[in-house]
Design a protein around this motif. Structure first.
Motif, PDB file in Angstrom:
ATOM      1  N   ASP A 131      87.210  36.360  34.064  1.00 39.06           N
ATOM      2  CA  ASP A 131      88.549  36.215  33.508  1.00 39.06           C
ATOM      3  C   ASP A 131      89.088  37.593  33.105  1.00 39.06           C
ATOM      4  OD1 ASP A 131      90.846  35.495  32.182  1.00 39.06           O
ATOM      5  OD2 ASP A 131      89.902  33.999  30.889  1.00 39.06           O
ATOM      6  N   ARG A 132      90.266  37.937  33.602  1.00 34.02           N
ATOM      7  CA  ARG A 132      90.926  39.185  33.207  1.00 34.02           C
ATOM      8  C   ARG A 132      92.342  38.917  32.705  1.00 34.02           C
ATOM      9  NH1 ARG A 132      90.620  43.331  37.977  1.00 34.02           N
ATOM     10  NH2 ARG A 132      92.116  44.387  36.611  1.00 34.02           N
ATOM     11  N   SER A 133      92.532  37.738  32.112  1.00 35.50           N
ATOM     12  CA  SER A 133      93.829  37.427  31.523  1.00 35.50           C
ATOM     13  C   SER A 133      94.039  38.277  30.276  1.00 35.50           C
ATOM     14  CB  SER A 133      93.901  35.941  31.169  1.00 35.50           C
ATOM     15  OG  SER A 133      92.885  35.602  30.236  1.00 35.50           O
ATOM     16  N   GLY A 134      95.259  38.277  29.756  1.00 36.42           N
ATOM     17  CA  GLY A 134      95.587  39.128  28.624  1.00 36.42           C
ATOM     18  C   GLY A 134      94.744  38.873  27.398  1.00 36.42           C
ATOM     19  N   SER A 135      94.316  37.622  27.188  1.00 31.60           N
ATOM     20  CA  SER A 135      93.524  37.299  25.996  1.00 31.60           C
ATOM     21  C   SER A 135      92.143  37.934  26.019  1.00 31.60           C
ATOM     22  CB  SER A 135      93.393  35.779  25.859  1.00 31.60           C
ATOM     23  OG  SER A 135      92.799  35.222  27.018  1.00 31.60           O
ATOM     24  N   MET A 136      91.684  38.380  27.184  1.00 33.38           N
ATOM     25  CA  MET A 136      90.386  39.051  27.256  1.00 33.38           C
ATOM     26  C   MET A 136      90.429  40.436  26.604  1.00 33.38           C
ATOM     27  SD  MET A 136      87.865  37.314  28.615  1.00 33.38           S
ATOM     28  CE  MET A 136      86.722  38.501  29.344  1.00 33.38           C
ATOM     29  N   GLY A 137      91.626  40.896  26.253  1.00 26.95           N
ATOM     30  CA  GLY A 137      91.740  42.157  25.519  1.00 26.95           C
ATOM     31  C   GLY A 137      91.490  42.004  24.036  1.00 26.95           C
ATOM     32  N   ALA A 138      91.296  40.758  23.557  1.00 23.09           N
ATOM     33  CA  ALA A 138      91.040  40.521  22.139  1.00 23.09           C
ATOM     34  C   ALA A 138      89.652  41.016  21.763  1.00 23.09           C
ATOM     35  CB  ALA A 138      91.171  39.034  21.831  1.00 23.09           C
ATOM     36  N   ASP A 144      83.378  43.481  14.536  1.00 24.72           N
ATOM     37  CA  ASP A 144      83.258  44.632  15.435  1.00 24.72           C
ATOM     38  C   ASP A 144      84.613  44.852  16.097  1.00 24.72           C
ATOM     39  OD1 ASP A 144      82.625  46.612  17.175  1.00 24.72           O
ATOM     40  OD2 ASP A 144      81.063  45.519  18.256  1.00 24.72           O
ATOM     41  N   ARG A 145      85.381  45.804  15.567  1.00 30.54           N
ATOM     42  CA  ARG A 145      86.718  46.054  16.073  1.00 30.54           C
ATOM     43  C   ARG A 145      86.727  47.020  17.244  1.00 30.54           C
ATOM     44  NH1 ARG A 145      89.550  42.068  14.274  1.00 30.54           N
ATOM     45  NH2 ARG A 145      91.472  43.262  14.560  1.00 30.54           N
ATOM     46  N   ASN A 146      85.537  47.472  17.658  1.00 27.39           N
ATOM     47  CA  ASN A 146      85.457  48.463  18.724  1.00 27.39           C
ATOM     48  C   ASN A 146      85.205  47.841  20.091  1.00 27.39           C
ATOM     49  OD1 ASN A 146      85.725  50.856  17.070  1.00 27.39           O
ATOM     50  ND2 ASN A 146      83.705  50.342  16.279  1.00 27.39           N
ATOM     51  N   SER A 151      85.561  44.590  27.505  1.00 29.00           N
ATOM     52  CA  SER A 151      84.557  45.659  27.498  1.00 29.00           C
ATOM     53  C   SER A 151      83.156  45.070  27.457  1.00 29.00           C
ATOM     54  CB  SER A 151      84.781  46.599  26.310  1.00 29.00           C
ATOM     55  OG  SER A 151      84.557  45.940  25.073  1.00 29.00           O
ATOM     56  N   SER A 152      82.967  43.970  26.706  1.00 27.80           N
ATOM     57  CA  SER A 152      81.674  43.297  26.708  1.00 27.80           C
ATOM     58  C   SER A 152      81.373  42.719  28.085  1.00 27.80           C
ATOM     59  CB  SER A 152      81.657  42.186  25.657  1.00 27.80           C
ATOM     60  OG  SER A 152      80.407  41.527  25.621  1.00 27.80           O
ATOM     61  N   ALA A 153      82.404  42.229  28.769  1.00 26.22           N
ATOM     62  CA  ALA A 153      82.217  41.707  30.126  1.00 26.22           C
ATOM     63  C   ALA A 153      81.787  42.822  31.074  1.00 26.22           C
ATOM     64  CB  ALA A 153      83.504  41.056  30.619  1.00 26.22           C
ATOM     65  N   ARG A 154      82.354  44.022  30.925  1.00 24.93           N
ATOM     66  CA  ARG A 154      81.940  45.145  31.778  1.00 24.93           C
ATOM     67  C   ARG A 154      80.464  45.488  31.529  1.00 24.93           C
ATOM     68  NH1 ARG A 154      87.184  47.437  30.331  1.00 24.93           N
ATOM     69  NH2 ARG A 154      86.131  48.732  28.766  1.00 24.93           N
ATOM     70  N   ASP A 155      80.061  45.531  30.260  1.00 25.60           N
ATOM     71  CA  ASP A 155      78.658  45.793  29.944  1.00 25.60           C
ATOM     72  C   ASP A 155      77.755  44.732  30.581  1.00 25.60           C
ATOM     73  OD1 ASP A 155      79.662  47.835  28.433  1.00 25.60           O
ATOM     74  OD2 ASP A 155      79.205  46.931  26.486  1.00 25.60           O
ATOM     75  N   THR A 156      78.209  43.487  30.507  1.00 26.63           N
ATOM     76  CA  THR A 156      77.420  42.379  31.052  1.00 26.63           C
ATOM     77  C   THR A 156      77.283  42.483  32.566  1.00 26.63           C
ATOM     78  OG1 THR A 156      78.151  40.946  29.242  1.00 26.63           O
ATOM     79  CG2 THR A 156      77.253  39.873  31.200  1.00 26.63           C
ATOM     80  N   LEU A 157      78.352  42.838  33.249  1.00 28.61           N
ATOM     81  CA  LEU A 157      78.286  42.994  34.706  1.00 28.61           C
ATOM     82  C   LEU A 157      77.354  44.138  35.097  1.00 28.61           C
ATOM     83  CD1 LEU A 157      82.011  42.372  35.708  1.00 28.61           C
ATOM     84  CD2 LEU A 157      80.030  40.953  36.305  1.00 28.61           C
ATOM     85  N   PHE A 501      80.654  64.233  15.592  1.00 27.37           N
ATOM     86  CA  PHE A 501      79.605  63.225  15.701  1.00 27.37           C
ATOM     87  C   PHE A 501      80.250  61.854  15.693  1.00 27.37           C
ATOM     88  CE2 PHE A 501      79.760  61.801  11.340  1.00 27.37           C
ATOM     89  CZ  PHE A 501      80.269  62.908  10.671  1.00 27.37           C
ATOM     90  N   PHE A 502      79.441  60.859  16.082  1.00 27.52           N
ATOM     91  CA  PHE A 502      79.965  59.506  16.177  1.00 27.52           C
ATOM     92  C   PHE A 502      80.140  58.899  14.795  1.00 27.52           C
ATOM     93  CE2 PHE A 502      77.229  59.852  20.033  1.00 27.52           C
ATOM     94  CZ  PHE A 502      78.273  59.988  20.914  1.00 27.52           C
ATOM     95  N   SER A 503      81.117  58.053  14.644  1.00 29.30           N
ATOM     96  CA  SER A 503      81.302  57.292  13.411  1.00 29.30           C
ATOM     97  C   SER A 503      81.772  55.905  13.800  1.00 29.30           C
ATOM     98  CB  SER A 503      82.327  57.957  12.503  1.00 29.30           C
ATOM     99  OG  SER A 503      82.537  57.176  11.347  1.00 29.30           O
ATOM    100  N   MET A 504      80.829  55.061  14.160  1.00 31.49           N
ATOM    101  CA  MET A 504      81.178  53.724  14.654  1.00 31.49           C
ATOM    102  C   MET A 504      81.559  52.834  13.489  1.00 31.49           C
ATOM    103  SD  MET A 504      78.237  53.128  17.491  1.00 31.49           S
ATOM    104  CE  MET A 504      78.876  51.535  17.949  1.00 31.49           C
ATOM    105  N   ALA A 505      82.724  52.236  13.539  1.00 27.32           N
ATOM    106  CA  ALA A 505      83.224  51.423  12.431  1.00 27.32           C
ATOM    107  C   ALA A 505      82.708  50.000  12.518  1.00 27.32           C
ATOM    108  CB  ALA A 505      84.744  51.427  12.430  1.00 27.32           C
ATOM    109  N   SER A 506      81.399  49.840  12.428  1.00 28.52           N
ATOM    110  CA  SER A 506      80.809  48.508  12.372  1.00 28.52           C
ATOM    111  C   SER A 506      79.565  48.582  11.523  1.00 28.52           C
ATOM    112  CB  SER A 506      80.459  47.999  13.776  1.00 28.52           C
ATOM    113  OG  SER A 506      79.543  48.844  14.388  1.00 28.52           O
ATOM    114  N   PRO A 507      79.299  47.536  10.719  1.00 30.40           N
ATOM    115  CA  PRO A 507      78.123  47.575   9.854  1.00 30.40           C
ATOM    116  C   PRO A 507      76.855  47.655  10.675  1.00 30.40           C
ATOM    117  CG  PRO A 507      79.616  45.770   9.282  1.00 30.40           C
ATOM    118  CD  PRO A 507      80.072  46.321  10.584  1.00 30.40           C
TER     119      PRO A 507
END
Length: 663
Positions: A131-138, A144-146, A151-157, A501-507
């Motif tokens: 699915d590459r509909s607009g809602s997949m951009g959510a 995890d706002r990053n 993007s998770s689908a790309r990692d999965t593929l 350096f990295f500063s990932m905004a997720s706990p």
């Protein structure tokens, strides 16, 4: 009335100063003996309540620090043996109704012969429909706002393409208002085709508009099947569609030529569509919601797809003459090794306390007829809280809801009446009912203003770490949310030339500090990107001065960084990119290599050692591609594997045994 209220600052305090405590006790009952209970939090010693060890009490030790979720993992003896639980009906319910009669739950957890499971399928046509509909951009979740769904689908593929067996065929489709495909037709899996596919996957965005899934499915089914390459279809979808029945009917029509594995992304995904695709396609449905990671669930389905298909599944019941069973569950259409299947049945008629019943499940696996026969007592369990009844009611309600979607005159109205009656009777919600809390007090309205009480919460801290993993790589049996974080651990670099350096905004995830941390990225030795697999980007830019060459930012997830470097046939190259992924320099890797070892053998053993040491919690994500690497190593017949394993342990600072690597 204004919707805005006064702003209140919630107090955050260190976990050790939280002015409240958590006590937790659970009683666990099982048809099978319970061997042990594990937790990521401290537990009191397990207390068995009977001699056959089927009932235990689990208690959380005093002094919980609120620094992690409380999770329990329950292990059973003989888990692969079928079990049955008969639950007595509700005393106040009328006999003959679902809640008034006893209900049986049969649990199947098949264990296929090792001879079947050891032979990994090296054939198949794997078609991925994304699915590459607009809602997949959510965002995947609010925490995890990053990471977005796409993007998770790309990692999965990436993981899927690295895990495919040599000799198979594959293609990737994506859809929205229109649809696209990477290849005109499925192509043979090779290094070249894998690289071409990954390059195009890296450019995928949620930019195709709506969600028209029927047309790409029709196009896929119009392609002729490849001889001796069983088709396996993976469908990724978020949200709803307006033609669920037409889509499921199309899969049903083509069910004889493929298996369909479906994935619902986000809380808004259509359960009717996702479950219907898997049921009619003889595959397996998965839902990715909340903080779930997509990758482990998808890789589990790939393991299922690599198993031989189970066909001709049938279930028969043998009860005393004055008794009968009405099956509440839809027929089982697929069985997988290590995957539980449940059958619910409503039992009518009178029985003696000593009466027994029998259920037999037959199926054909790899051309061999298999039979599981289970004898069980018909004496119902008392005081169970009607859990089995409600689970059976939920199963029946979901089946009726699917049936009610069919436009057949008054049929829909009749189904709705059944669903509403069953929902009210059992207390299980449906698409036609809702439950509203009612205050049965004095009936007087509450007087005066609402009183707000501020409760201090554990302070949350942020830091740069690898992406979260689940505790112990196991499925959560119970999770009580009570998170807090330890002090942040900054990323390290050996050169003063590092400018950011990295500063990932997720706990930070709990597993990140419970187990060994991943090796730090040595950013000073990162090579120029190879043209293929590096399509991931960090949430913040990072500039690095490099003596040898200007470099691009590597993936933030060390696991994905290493996986992206694996070749299609299973091996890794010894180069600067691999050294960076391992947190080492090229000189360190070369210096540690045994003199007679081939560079590819040495690099592959290093990669496997690193996976087994630093990412055991994510083993379900990399297990298949690691097995492919082991098969490649075995085919090389290298004489100095043991020496390479010892040298790899010394370089990486670990002690992974050769046998643990599968060598």
């Amino acid at each position: 009335m204004s919707s805005e209220g006064p702003s209140v600052q919630v107090t955050s305090v260190p976990a050790s100063l939280v002015p409240y405590s958590l006590s937790f006790s659970a009683r666990v009952s099982s048809p099978r003996p319970i061997s042990k209970v594990e937790s990521n939090s401290s537990l009191d010693p397990l207390q068995y309540l009977n001699a056959d060890q089927t009932q235990v009490t689990v208690k959380l030790s005093a002094g919980h620090k609120f620094d992690r979720d409380v999770e329990l993992l329950i292990y059973y003896k003989d888990a692969h043996q079928p079990t049955a639980v008969v639950e007595s009906g509700q005393a106040s319910a009328a006999p003959g109704t679902l809640m008034g009669d006893p209900v049986v739950m049969v649990s199947l957890y098949p264990e296929f012969p090792q001879s079947v499971m050891s032979s990994v399928a090296s054939s198949g046509e794997f078609v991925f429909l994304m699915d590459r509909s607009g809602s997949m951009g959510a965002h995947m979740n609010a925490k995890d706002r990053n990471q977005t769904r796409i993007s998770s689908a790309r990692d999965t593929l990436l993981l899927l393409l690295k895990s495919l067996p040599m000799g198979c065929y594959f293609n990737i489709y994506s859809f929205g208002s229109s649809f696209e495909h990477i290849f005109p037709k499925s192509v043979e899996y090779s290094q070249q085709t894998m690289e071409e596919a990954l390059k195009k996957v890296g450019m995928m965005e949620a930019n195709l508009g709506g969600t028209e899934i029927l047309r790409p499915l029709e196009h896929i089914y119009d392609q002729p099947c490849i001889l001796s390459q069983p088709r396996q279809l993976f469908v990724f979808k978020d949200g709803e569609v307006g033609n669920t029945k037409a889509v499921i009917d199309l899969v049903t029509k083509n069910s004889g030529s493929h298996r369909c594995f479906s994935f619902g992304i986000g809380e808004g995904s259509s359960s009717a569509l996702i479950n219907g695709l898997a049921k009619e396609g003889g595959g397996h449905a998965q839902f990715i919601t909340g903080t779930d990671r997509m990758q482990p669930k998808v890789m589990q389905s790939l393991r299922f797809a690599l198993q031989p298909a189970v066909v001709d599944i049938s279930t028969t019941w043998d009860l005393p003459k004055n008794m009968s069973v009405t099956v509440l569950s839809p027929p089982i259409t697929a069985l997988f090794h290590g995957q539980r299947s449940l059958i619910y049945g409503q039992i009518t008629g009178q029985s003696s306390e000593a009466a027994t019943g029998c259920v037999t499940v037959k199926y054909s696996l790899a051309g061999h007829l298999t039979q599981n026969r289970l004898n069980f007592s018909l004496k119902p369990e008392e005081d169970t809280g009607l859990t089995v009844h409600r689970l059976g009611a939920r199963t029946l309600i979901r089946s009726l809801e699917m049936e009610g979607r069919e436009p057949r005159g008054n049929h829909q109205a009749g189904v709705k009446e059944k669903v509403v009656a069953l929902s009210i009777q059992s207390g299980v919600s449906s698409c036609f009912t809702a439950f509203i809390a009612v205050n049965k007090g004095d009936g007087e309205p509450i007087q005066g203003p609402l009183v707000r009480r501020n409760v201090p919460v554990p302070a949350m801290m942020y830091c740069c770490m690898a992406s979260p993993r689940s505790f112990g790589g196991q499925r959560k049996m119970l999770s009580l949310s009570a998170k807090a974080c330890p002090p942040p651990q900054p990323c390290s670099s050996k050169k003063s030339s590092l400018k950011a350096f990295f500063s990932m905004a997720s706990p930070i995830s709990k597993s990140a500090w419970e187990g060994p941390p991943p090796q730090p990225l040595s950013l000073h030795s990162l090579p120029q990107q190879r043209h293929t697999d590096r399509f991931f980007s960090c949430p913040t830019e990072c500039a690095v001065e490099e003596d040898e060459a200007e470099v691009k930012q590597p993936p933030c997830d060390p696991l994905l960084q290493l996986v992206s470097l694996q070749n299609a046939s299973g091996f890794w190259m010894q180069d600067a990119a691999l050294a960076a992924a391992l947190g080492k320099t090229s000189k360190e890797v070369e210096k540690s290599k045994p003199a007679q070892a081939k560079s590819e053998v040495w690099a592959t053993i290093l990669a496997l050692t690193w996976l087994h040491k630093f990412h055991t919690d994510a083993k379900d994500e990399w297990e298949i591609l690691a097995r492919k690497a082991v098969l490649w190593l075995q085919a090389q017949n290298a004489p100095n594997v043991t020496e390479c394993v010892d040298a790899g342990n010394a370089l990486l600072g670990c002690s992974v045994q050769k046998a643990a690597l599968g060598l």
